[in-house]
Design a protein around this motif. Structure first.
Motif, PDB file in Angstrom:
ATOM      1  N   THR A  14       0.856  -1.183   0.000  1.00 21.65           N
ATOM      2  CA  THR A  14       0.000   0.000   0.000  1.00 21.65           C
ATOM      3  C   THR A  14       0.892   1.233   0.000  1.00 21.65           C
ATOM      4  O   THR A  14       1.822   1.331   0.800  1.00 21.65           O
ATOM      5  N   PHE A  15       0.642   2.168  -0.924  1.00 23.78           N
ATOM      6  CA  PHE A  15       1.449   3.389  -0.977  1.00 23.78           C
ATOM      7  C   PHE A  15       1.072   4.329   0.144  1.00 23.78           C
ATOM      8  O   PHE A  15       0.034   4.164   0.794  1.00 23.78           O
ATOM      9  N   ALA A  16       1.934   5.353   0.338  1.00 26.20           N
ATOM     10  CA  ALA A  16       1.725   6.299   1.432  1.00 26.20           C
ATOM     11  C   ALA A  16       0.349   6.964   1.356  1.00 26.20           C
ATOM     12  O   ALA A  16      -0.241   7.287   2.379  1.00 26.20           O
ATOM     13  N   ASP A  17      -0.167   7.150   0.147  1.00 25.88           N
ATOM     14  CA  ASP A  17      -1.460   7.829   0.029  1.00 25.88           C
ATOM     15  C   ASP A  17      -2.643   6.866   0.149  1.00 25.88           C
ATOM     16  O   ASP A  17      -3.784   7.244  -0.086  1.00 25.88           O
ATOM     17  N   GLY A  18      -2.366   5.621   0.529  1.00 29.28           N
ATOM     18  CA  GLY A  18      -3.445   4.671   0.773  1.00 29.28           C
ATOM     19  C   GLY A  18      -3.812   3.810  -0.432  1.00 29.28           C
ATOM     20  O   GLY A  18      -4.597   2.873  -0.310  1.00 29.28           O
ATOM     21  N   TYR A  19      -3.217   4.110  -1.599  1.00 31.59           N
ATOM     22  CA  TYR A  19      -3.539   3.332  -2.800  1.00 31.59           C
ATOM     23  C   TYR A  19      -2.908   1.944  -2.715  1.00 31.59           C
ATOM     24  O   TYR A  19      -1.738   1.799  -2.374  1.00 31.59           O
ATOM     25  N   LYS A  20      -3.706   0.906  -2.993  1.00 35.50           N
ATOM     26  CA  LYS A  20      -3.170  -0.456  -2.913  1.00 35.50           C
ATOM     27  C   LYS A  20      -2.499  -0.810  -4.233  1.00 35.50           C
ATOM     28  O   LYS A  20      -3.161  -1.066  -5.234  1.00 35.50           O
ATOM     29  N   GLY A  39       0.206  -5.797 -18.977  1.00 32.60           N
ATOM     30  CA  GLY A  39      -0.862  -5.112 -18.265  1.00 32.60           C
ATOM     31  C   GLY A  39      -0.918  -3.686 -18.745  1.00 32.60           C
ATOM     32  O   GLY A  39       0.063  -3.166 -19.233  1.00 32.60           O
ATOM     33  N   LYS A  40      -2.096  -3.058 -18.611  1.00 34.39           N
ATOM     34  CA  LYS A  40      -2.211  -1.694 -19.131  1.00 34.39           C
ATOM     35  C   LYS A  40      -1.544  -0.708 -18.174  1.00 34.39           C
ATOM     36  O   LYS A  40      -1.066  -1.109 -17.109  1.00 34.39           O
ATOM     37  N   ASN A  41      -1.510   0.561 -18.560  1.00 35.73           N
ATOM     38  CA  ASN A  41      -0.894   1.592 -17.721  1.00 35.73           C
ATOM     39  C   ASN A  41      -1.521   1.598 -16.339  1.00 35.73           C
ATOM     40  O   ASN A  41      -2.743   1.525 -16.216  1.00 35.73           O
ATOM     41  N   GLY A  42      -0.685   1.656 -15.325  1.00 32.17           N
ATOM     42  CA  GLY A  42      -1.187   1.749 -13.969  1.00 32.17           C
ATOM     43  C   GLY A  42      -1.641   0.434 -13.376  1.00 32.17           C
ATOM     44  O   GLY A  42      -2.241   0.406 -12.312  1.00 32.17           O
ATOM     45  N   SER A  43      -1.316  -0.694 -14.059  1.00 32.64           N
ATOM     46  CA  SER A  43      -1.787  -1.971 -13.532  1.00 32.64           C
ATOM     47  C   SER A  43      -0.892  -2.507 -12.415  1.00 32.64           C
ATOM     48  O   SER A  43      -1.262  -3.455 -11.740  1.00 32.64           O
ATOM     49  N   GLY A  44       0.284  -1.905 -12.227  1.00 29.04           N
ATOM     50  CA  GLY A  44       1.144  -2.325 -11.124  1.00 29.04           C
ATOM     51  C   GLY A  44       2.397  -3.072 -11.544  1.00 29.04           C
ATOM     52  O   GLY A  44       3.092  -3.640 -10.691  1.00 29.04           O
ATOM     53  N   LYS A  45       2.741  -3.056 -12.820  1.00 27.59           N
ATOM     54  CA  LYS A  45       3.931  -3.780 -13.294  1.00 27.59           C
ATOM     55  C   LYS A  45       5.204  -3.240 -12.652  1.00 27.59           C
ATOM     56  O   LYS A  45       6.019  -3.998 -12.112  1.00 27.59           O
ATOM     57  N   THR A  46       5.356  -1.903 -12.732  1.00 24.88           N
ATOM     58  CA  THR A  46       6.568  -1.308 -12.175  1.00 24.88           C
ATOM     59  C   THR A  46       6.652  -1.567 -10.675  1.00 24.88           C
ATOM     60  O   THR A  46       7.709  -1.912 -10.138  1.00 24.88           O
ATOM     61  N   THR A  47       5.524  -1.402 -10.004  1.00 30.97           N
ATOM     62  CA  THR A  47       5.492  -1.655  -8.561  1.00 30.97           C
ATOM     63  C   THR A  47       5.950  -3.079  -8.254  1.00 30.97           C
ATOM     64  O   THR A  47       6.736  -3.306  -7.332  1.00 30.97           O
ATOM     65  N   PHE A  48       5.473  -4.021  -9.050  1.00 35.76           N
ATOM     66  CA  PHE A  48       5.841  -5.425  -8.844  1.00 35.76           C
ATOM     67  C   PHE A  48       7.351  -5.622  -9.053  1.00 35.76           C
ATOM     68  O   PHE A  48       8.031  -6.215  -8.204  1.00 35.76           O
TER      69      PHE A  48
HETATM   70  N1  ATP Z   1       4.525   6.421  -4.950  1.00 35.40           N
HETATM   71  C1  ATP Z   1       3.237   6.173  -5.248  1.00 35.40           C
HETATM   72  N2  ATP Z   1       2.245   6.665  -4.480  1.00 35.40           N
HETATM   73  C2  ATP Z   1       0.968   6.426  -4.776  1.00 35.40           C
HETATM   74  N3  ATP Z   1       0.530   5.702  -5.816  1.00 35.40           N
HETATM   75  C3  ATP Z   1       1.458   5.203  -6.638  1.00 35.40           C
HETATM   76  C4  ATP Z   1       2.858   5.421  -6.407  1.00 35.40           C
HETATM   77  N4  ATP Z   1       3.549   4.800  -7.392  1.00 35.40           N
HETATM   78  C5  ATP Z   1       2.626   4.239  -8.183  1.00 35.40           C
HETATM   79  N5  ATP Z   1       1.363   4.458  -7.742  1.00 35.40           N
HETATM   80  C6  ATP Z   1       0.116   3.990  -8.349  1.00 35.40           C
HETATM   81  O1  ATP Z   1       0.168   2.594  -8.443  1.00 35.40           O
HETATM   82  C7  ATP Z   1      -0.439   2.159  -9.634  1.00 35.40           C
HETATM   83  C8  ATP Z   1       0.487   1.199 -10.371  1.00 35.40           C
HETATM   84  O2  ATP Z   1       1.600   1.907 -10.823  1.00 35.40           O
HETATM   85  P1  ATP Z   1       2.756   1.229 -11.678  1.00 35.40           P
HETATM   86  O3  ATP Z   1       3.748   2.286 -11.968  1.00 35.40           O
HETATM   87  O4  ATP Z   1       3.226   0.028 -10.984  1.00 35.40           O
HETATM   88  O5  ATP Z   1       1.976   0.845 -13.001  1.00 35.40           O
HETATM   89  P2  ATP Z   1       2.570   0.244 -14.350  1.00 35.40           P
HETATM   90  O6  ATP Z   1       1.824  -1.011 -14.627  1.00 35.40           O
HETATM   91  O7  ATP Z   1       4.041   0.178 -14.271  1.00 35.40           O
HETATM   92  O8  ATP Z   1       2.096   1.345 -15.380  1.00 35.40           O
HETATM   93  P3  ATP Z   1       2.873   1.905 -16.674  1.00 35.40           P
HETATM   94  O9  ATP Z   1       2.535   0.975 -17.791  1.00 35.40           O
HETATM   95  O10 ATP Z   1       2.228   3.250 -16.864  1.00 35.40           O
HETATM   96  O11 ATP Z   1       4.317   1.995 -16.366  1.00 35.40           O
HETATM   97  C9  ATP Z   1      -0.773   3.398 -10.430  1.00 35.40           C
HETATM   98  O12 ATP Z   1      -2.156   3.619 -10.361  1.00 35.40           O
HETATM   99  C10 ATP Z   1      -0.043   4.502  -9.750  1.00 35.40           C
HETATM  100  O13 ATP Z   1      -0.787   5.688  -9.791  1.00 35.40           O
END
Ligand code: ATP
Ligand code: MG
Lengths: 251, 176, 251
Positions: A14-20, A39-48
């Motif tokens: 969970t990010f600091a702003d509460g987003y899972k 996965g599409k933009n914002g699906s969480g790939k980078t986070t993973f």
């Molecule tokens: N530091 C953060 N604080 C809050 N939310 C975040 C943070 N970093 C990412 N997110 C949110 O987490 C979600 C997943 O982000 P992520 O960058 O993992 O997506 P992605 O699949 O890599 O997308 P892209 O294809 O655009 O690179 C997004 O909705 C993003 O807004």
């Protein structure tokens, strides 16, 4: 049965702003796999990917790399798992190609003679040796990406993570980088590529994982997954759509 | 965690070093005299990075200029520039950044107090630059002030106001 | 950035290029400091030596002079201020201002010395790679307490790397502004904010990525030291440097 190199057990973030960002992710990855994380933009790939490298740590659940918990073994993890970032410009540290590639080894306090030897070897392997005195920021997009790969490869990782390795590359640059990645996989490296455009490498992949909203929606062999791509916002490769099966993208 | 934060400050400070260097070359055409943004970046470095990292920032800028990298105005570098007629302004950035950052921090980093801090900081730069100019060129004091301070005051006022607003929007984005 | 930095490094193989950067740096400081005491003949002799070195290093003196023309104008003011303000034998006068012989001599000498110091700095930056400058700074700061010299070196190379990125971004943002008629904006404060704020936001974002990239490559302050490659001519150059410095002091 090759050994498991990464094991992920019910990881949440969970990010600091509460987003899972990640919700209950569990999977394991074997040595030598070539995985597309789609996965599409914002699906969480980078986070993973950042979790695999210890740049983000899970709130709950755990990630084991070679049976060591990532959270307690950051340096060891980062030596085993290298990461090539989405933005090629933002990861340049050195002011010559040689220094740039040497950066990781300097951090690990290798002896200077050893560093020179390893860096030269890698530069030659990737056909970058002639650029060694150049300033990396003045090179082409494909060359920059390859230098980023060299900077990771020099640390002898077992797994290499790529975040959108083909963004901003032209046709030539894409071919260059794709060939490099395929070679790396053939020489035994485990590859994980995050992308929303899977056409270029679907033929090389051994496995596709589809993410959506921080959850893994599909995980399996390319042939089984390919028809489900579009329902999760990822474009199906043309050849498959026209009923030609999966065709290699490289000429 | 602490380590992470330190690395972040290291990178941000380096970024401001680059801004101060490039600031000598970015001019915005306003009225007859284009205004150069370098001193604004020094002030911004102060109120965003704080006293110690701010001081390091200006110190590194001067050091790389002194060491021969072409980062001083006019593309000139090295000892010649630092001890030349306009060297006082450059050296004045050191006390300026420290004092500005100190005041801004002590008064709570509000828009109005940041402006006060930056006004004082700017005066410090002239306090170092004008006497230096006078000594090197043997002008009279009045003349040195007329050449080396008055023409820049209006531009400085504009830059300080802009910097205060910029800092206000930037702080939450980079959350230090 | 190339247009901003007329004296950035020019690759070459001259003796000055190959000289150990620490030695070069020391000689430059020595000469620049003692220059204050130099007489006109000694200065002129040194000027000839400099011209010789310029030629050896493959630098064009005329294009160099052209690129420091603003500095030369400034030197003219230094000269004029001295010439008008010194008391002594009157050469000629107009409108109540008088130029004296002593003033002209003194003014010429001071301006000439500034000019020499400037040329010295130019020849140093033109023959020294930025990465070597960084290494030399690290080496000289090693014995200085309270200065973490390794972090200092990293910060120098990072800021050198950021400079072209910022210059490029500034141009892009200003063009994008022009495309949307930002020129019509009359409020000067807004004008500044519209350029600087996006510039800062963008670059800070990529700085955040750089932090991650450095972390993932195991960044640590405790790193391998840089290496220096002496060319064997250091003693010779040091001796020459001392001779010049002494000639400045005693003639
Ligand atoms: N530091 C953060 N604080 C809050 N939310 C975040 C943070 N970093 C990412 N997110 C949110 O987490 C979600 C997943 O982000 P992520 O960058 O993992 O997506 P992605 O699949 O890599 O997308 P892209 O294809 O655009 O690179 C997004 O909705 C993003 O807004
Ligand atoms: Mg992403």
């Amino acid at each position: 049965m090759p050994g498991k190199i990464i094991e992920i057990d019910t990881v949440c973030h969970t990010f600091a702003d509460g987003y899972k960002g990640l919700k209950n992710i569990s999977l394991s990855i074997s040595k030598g796999e070539f995985i597309i994380l789609a996965g599409k933009n914002g699906s969480g790939k980078t986070t993973f990917l950042r979790h695999l490298n210890g740049l983000l740590l899970p709130d709950s659940g755990k990630i084991m790399v070679n049976n060591k918990n990532v959270s307690n073994n950051l340096v060891r993890t980062r030596k085993t798992i290298g990461m090539v970032f989405q933005d090629a410009d933002a990861q340049i540290v050195g002011d010559t190609v040689f220094d740039e590639v040497a950066f990781g080894l300097e951090n690990l306090k290798f002896k200077r003679a050893k560093i020179n030897k390893k860096v030269s070897l890698i530069l030659e392997y990737l056909n970058l040796f002639h650029l060694r005195e150049r300033n990396p920021s003045t090179l082409s997009g494909g060359e920059k990406r390859k230098i980023a790969i060299a900077g990771i490869l020099v640390m002898d990782p077992e797994v290499i993570l790529f975040d959108e390795p083909f963004s901003n590359l032209d046709y030539q640059g894409t071919i260059q980088v794709l060939k490099t990645i395929i070679d790396l996989n053939r020489s035994g490296h485990t590859i994980i590529i995050a992308t929303h455009d899977i056409e270029t490498m679907i033929c090389e992949a051994t496995r596709i994982i589809i993410m959506e909203d921080g959850v893994i929606k599909k995980d399996g062999k390319p042939h089984d997954i390919v028809k489900h791509l579009e329902s999760h916002g990822v474009k199906e490769p043309c050849s498959s759509r026209f009923g030609l099966g999966l065709q290699p993208w490289l000429p | 965690m602490n380590n992470s934060k330190q690395l972040k400050m290291t990178v941000y400070t380096s970024l401001f070093v680059a801004f101060i260097a490039i600031g000598a070359f970015i001019a915005i055409p306003i009225g007859p005299v284009p205004i150069v943004l370098q001193n604004m970046f020094v002030l911004l470095a102060a109120i965003i990075l704080g006293p110690l990292w701010g001081l390091a920032c200006v110190g590194i800028y001067l050091l790389i200029g002194l060491a021969g990298l072409p980062v001083f105005a006019g593309g000139t570098s090295g000892i010649g520039k630092l001890f030349g007629p306009t060297g006082g302004y450059l050296l004045g950035y050191l006390p300026c950044v420290f004092v500005t950052a100190g005041i801004s921090k002590a008064l709570g980093k509000k828009l109005s107090t940041d402006i006060i801090a930056m006004v004082i900081g700017s005066l410090i730069v002239y306090g170092a630059g004008v006497p230096w100019l006078k000594v090197v060129t043997s002008m009279t004091f009045e003349k040195a002030v007329a050449v080396g301070m008055y023409p820049f005051l209006i531009g400085d006022a504009l830059k300080i106001i802009a910097a205060a607003f910029i800092a206000k929007t930037l702080r939450p984005v980079i959350n230090l | 950035m190339a247009s901003l930095t007329p004296f950035s490094f020019r690759a070459g193989k001259s003796a000055l290029h190959l000289l150990d950067v620490r030695c070069k740096f020391f000689i430059i400081c020595l000469i620049s400091m003692t220059m204050l005491k130099a007489s006109l003949p000694a200065g002129f002799l040194y000027f000839l030596i400099l011209m010789f070195l310029f030629k050896k290093a493959g630098l064009n003196i005329f294009s160099t002079l052209n690129s420091i023309k603003y500095f030369i104008v400034l030197l003219f003011f230094v000269f004029a201020a001295r010439a008008f303000s010194m008391k002594g034998d009157m050469l000629f006068s107009f409108y109540g201002m008088s130029i004296t012989k002593q003033g002209v001599n003194e003014g010429l000498l001071v301006a000439f010395k500034f000019f020499l110091v400037m040329l010295t700095g130019i020849i140093f930056s033109a023959t020294t790679k930025p990465s070597c400058v960084k290494s030399a700074v690290q080496w000289f700061f090693k014995p200085v307490p309270f200065v973490p010299e390794k972090r200092l070196a990293i910060m120098i190379s990072l800021s050198i790397g950021f400079m072209p990125v910022i210059a490029l971004q500034a141009r892009l943002i200003s063009d994008a502004g022009k495309a949307r008629c930002a020129d019509l904006e009359k409020n000067p404060v807004k004008k500044i904010i519209h350029l600087v704020l996006p510039l800062l936001k963008k670059t800070f974002l990529s700085a955040d990525n750089l932090v991650l990239a450095m972390e993932s490559r195991c960044y640590s302050d405790d790193r391998t030291d840089p290496e220096f490659t002496p060319s064997g001519k250091e003693i010779l150059f040091l001796a020459a440097g001392f001779v010049i410095a002494l000639s400045f002091i005693y003639f």
